[in-house]
Design a protein around this motif. Structure first.
Motif, PDB file in Angstrom:
ATOM      1  N   ILE A  56       0.858  -1.187   0.000  1.00  0.00           N
ATOM      2  CA  ILE A  56       0.000   0.000   0.000  1.00  0.00           C
ATOM      3  C   ILE A  56       0.893   1.234   0.000  1.00  0.00           C
ATOM      4  CG2 ILE A  56      -0.233   0.174   2.514  1.00  0.00           C
ATOM      5  CD1 ILE A  56      -3.294   0.728   1.941  1.00  0.00           C
ATOM      6  N   GLY A  57       0.433   2.255  -0.685  1.00  0.00           N
ATOM      7  CA  GLY A  57       1.192   3.492  -0.783  1.00  0.00           C
ATOM      8  C   GLY A  57       1.420   3.854  -2.236  1.00  0.00           C
ATOM      9  N   PRO A  58       2.031   4.991  -2.493  1.00  0.00           N
ATOM     10  CA  PRO A  58       2.222   5.453  -3.873  1.00  0.00           C
ATOM     11  C   PRO A  58       2.989   4.446  -4.744  1.00  0.00           C
ATOM     12  CG  PRO A  58       2.677   7.223  -2.330  1.00  0.00           C
ATOM     13  CD  PRO A  58       2.488   5.973  -1.514  1.00  0.00           C
ATOM     14  N   ALA A  59       4.002   3.803  -4.196  1.00  0.00           N
ATOM     15  CA  ALA A  59       4.787   2.838  -4.982  1.00  0.00           C
ATOM     16  C   ALA A  59       3.954   1.617  -5.358  1.00  0.00           C
ATOM     17  CB  ALA A  59       6.031   2.413  -4.214  1.00  0.00           C
ATOM     18  N   ALA A  60       2.933   1.319  -4.578  1.00  0.00           N
ATOM     19  CA  ALA A  60       2.068   0.173  -4.862  1.00  0.00           C
ATOM     20  C   ALA A  60       0.965   0.533  -5.860  1.00  0.00           C
ATOM     21  CB  ALA A  60       1.440  -0.342  -3.571  1.00  0.00           C
ATOM     22  N   GLY A  61       0.737   1.828  -6.034  1.00  0.00           N
ATOM     23  CA  GLY A  61      -0.375   2.249  -6.880  1.00  0.00           C
ATOM     24  C   GLY A  61      -1.720   2.034  -6.204  1.00  0.00           C
ATOM     25  N   TYR A  62      -1.692   1.851  -4.894  1.00  0.00           N
ATOM     26  CA  TYR A  62      -2.906   1.618  -4.107  1.00  0.00           C
ATOM     27  C   TYR A  62      -2.695   2.297  -2.770  1.00  0.00           C
ATOM     28  CZ  TYR A  62      -6.910  -0.965  -2.215  1.00  0.00           C
ATOM     29  OH  TYR A  62      -8.122  -1.311  -1.660  1.00  0.00           O
ATOM     30  N   THR A  63      -3.481   3.319  -2.496  1.00  0.00           N
ATOM     31  CA  THR A  63      -3.263   4.142  -1.313  1.00  0.00           C
ATOM     32  C   THR A  63      -4.261   3.826  -0.198  1.00  0.00           C
ATOM     33  OG1 THR A  63      -4.774   5.874  -2.053  1.00  0.00           O
ATOM     34  CG2 THR A  63      -2.469   6.033  -2.814  1.00  0.00           C
ATOM     35  N   GLU A  64      -4.040   4.444   0.947  1.00  0.00           N
ATOM     36  CA  GLU A  64      -4.984   4.296   2.057  1.00  0.00           C
ATOM     37  C   GLU A  64      -6.370   4.792   1.652  1.00  0.00           C
ATOM     38  OE1 GLU A  64      -3.659   5.793   5.816  1.00  0.00           O
ATOM     39  OE2 GLU A  64      -1.722   4.767   5.654  1.00  0.00           O
ATOM     40  N   ASP A  65      -6.423   5.849   0.854  1.00  0.00           N
ATOM     41  CA  ASP A  65      -7.719   6.346   0.382  1.00  0.00           C
ATOM     42  C   ASP A  65      -8.402   5.303  -0.504  1.00  0.00           C
ATOM     43  OD1 ASP A  65      -7.387   8.715   1.765  1.00  0.00           O
ATOM     44  OD2 ASP A  65      -6.822   9.889  -0.009  1.00  0.00           O
ATOM     45  N   ASP A  66      -7.623   4.610  -1.338  1.00  0.00           N
ATOM     46  CA  ASP A  66      -8.193   3.547  -2.167  1.00  0.00           C
ATOM     47  C   ASP A  66      -8.765   2.438  -1.293  1.00  0.00           C
ATOM     48  OD1 ASP A  66      -7.407   4.781  -4.616  1.00  0.00           O
ATOM     49  OD2 ASP A  66      -5.411   3.876  -4.438  1.00  0.00           O
ATOM     50  N   LEU A  67      -8.012   2.057  -0.266  1.00  0.00           N
ATOM     51  CA  LEU A  67      -8.477   1.011   0.647  1.00  0.00           C
ATOM     52  C   LEU A  67      -9.763   1.446   1.342  1.00  0.00           C
ATOM     53  CD1 LEU A  67      -8.081  -1.727   2.028  1.00  0.00           C
ATOM     54  CD2 LEU A  67      -6.641  -0.554   3.719  1.00  0.00           C
ATOM     55  N   ALA A  68      -9.797   2.679   1.828  1.00  0.00           N
ATOM     56  CA  ALA A  68     -11.006   3.190   2.487  1.00  0.00           C
ATOM     57  C   ALA A  68     -12.196   3.119   1.533  1.00  0.00           C
ATOM     58  CB  ALA A  68     -10.782   4.623   2.969  1.00  0.00           C
ATOM     59  N   ARG A  69     -11.994   3.553   0.292  1.00  0.00           N
ATOM     60  CA  ARG A  69     -13.072   3.501  -0.702  1.00  0.00           C
ATOM     61  C   ARG A  69     -13.537   2.063  -0.904  1.00  0.00           C
ATOM     62  NH1 ARG A  69     -10.398   4.499  -5.188  1.00  0.00           N
ATOM     63  NH2 ARG A  69     -10.309   2.257  -5.548  1.00  0.00           N
ATOM     64  N   ASP A  70     -12.589   1.129  -1.052  1.00  0.00           N
ATOM     65  CA  ASP A  70     -12.946  -0.268  -1.285  1.00  0.00           C
ATOM     66  C   ASP A  70     -13.663  -0.889  -0.091  1.00  0.00           C
ATOM     67  OD1 ASP A  70     -11.863  -0.070  -3.811  1.00  0.00           O
ATOM     68  OD2 ASP A  70     -10.009  -1.134  -3.295  1.00  0.00           O
ATOM     69  N   LEU A  71     -13.348  -0.405   1.096  1.00  0.00           N
ATOM     70  CA  LEU A  71     -14.010  -0.899   2.307  1.00  0.00           C
ATOM     71  C   LEU A  71     -15.327  -0.182   2.581  1.00  0.00           C
ATOM     72  CD1 LEU A  71     -10.934  -1.243   4.697  1.00  0.00           C
ATOM     73  CD2 LEU A  71     -12.181  -3.087   3.527  1.00  0.00           C
ATOM     74  N   GLY A  72     -15.578   0.889   1.834  1.00  0.00           N
ATOM     75  CA  GLY A  72     -16.806   1.645   2.026  1.00  0.00           C
ATOM     76  C   GLY A  72     -16.794   2.507   3.268  1.00  0.00           C
TER      77      GLY A  72
END
Length: 73
Positions: free
Chosen positions: A21-37
């Motif tokens: 997770i993070g910029p290097a992963a291309g998946y951020t904490e905001d992305d995780l929050a969105r995916d978790l609703g």
């Protein structure tokens, strides 16, 4: 590769483990929050991030080992 995985050799594991997770992963904490609703500021997010990272890393290594064994066998 398989010996390094089996033995937990950092010389094998560390250079190829992708960030979860993070910029290097291309998946951020905001992305995780969105995916978790949940909202990015939700109090559950700080607990969800390491849980996600652990699950991601475990899955990565299981698949890496499976592929290596398939090619070695």
């Amino acid at each position: 590769m398989l010996r390094g995985i089996d033995e937990g050799d950092a010389a094998v594991l560390d250079p190829i483990e992708p960030p979860a997770i993070g910029p290097a992963a291309g998946y951020t904490e905001d992305d995780l929050a969105r995916d978790l609703g949940i909202e990015p500021g939700d109090r559950a997010l700080p607990r969800a991030v390491p849980a996600y990272a652990d699950a991601f890393t475990g899955s990565f290594w299981r698949e890496t080992e499976r592929a290596a064994r398939e090619h070695a066998g």
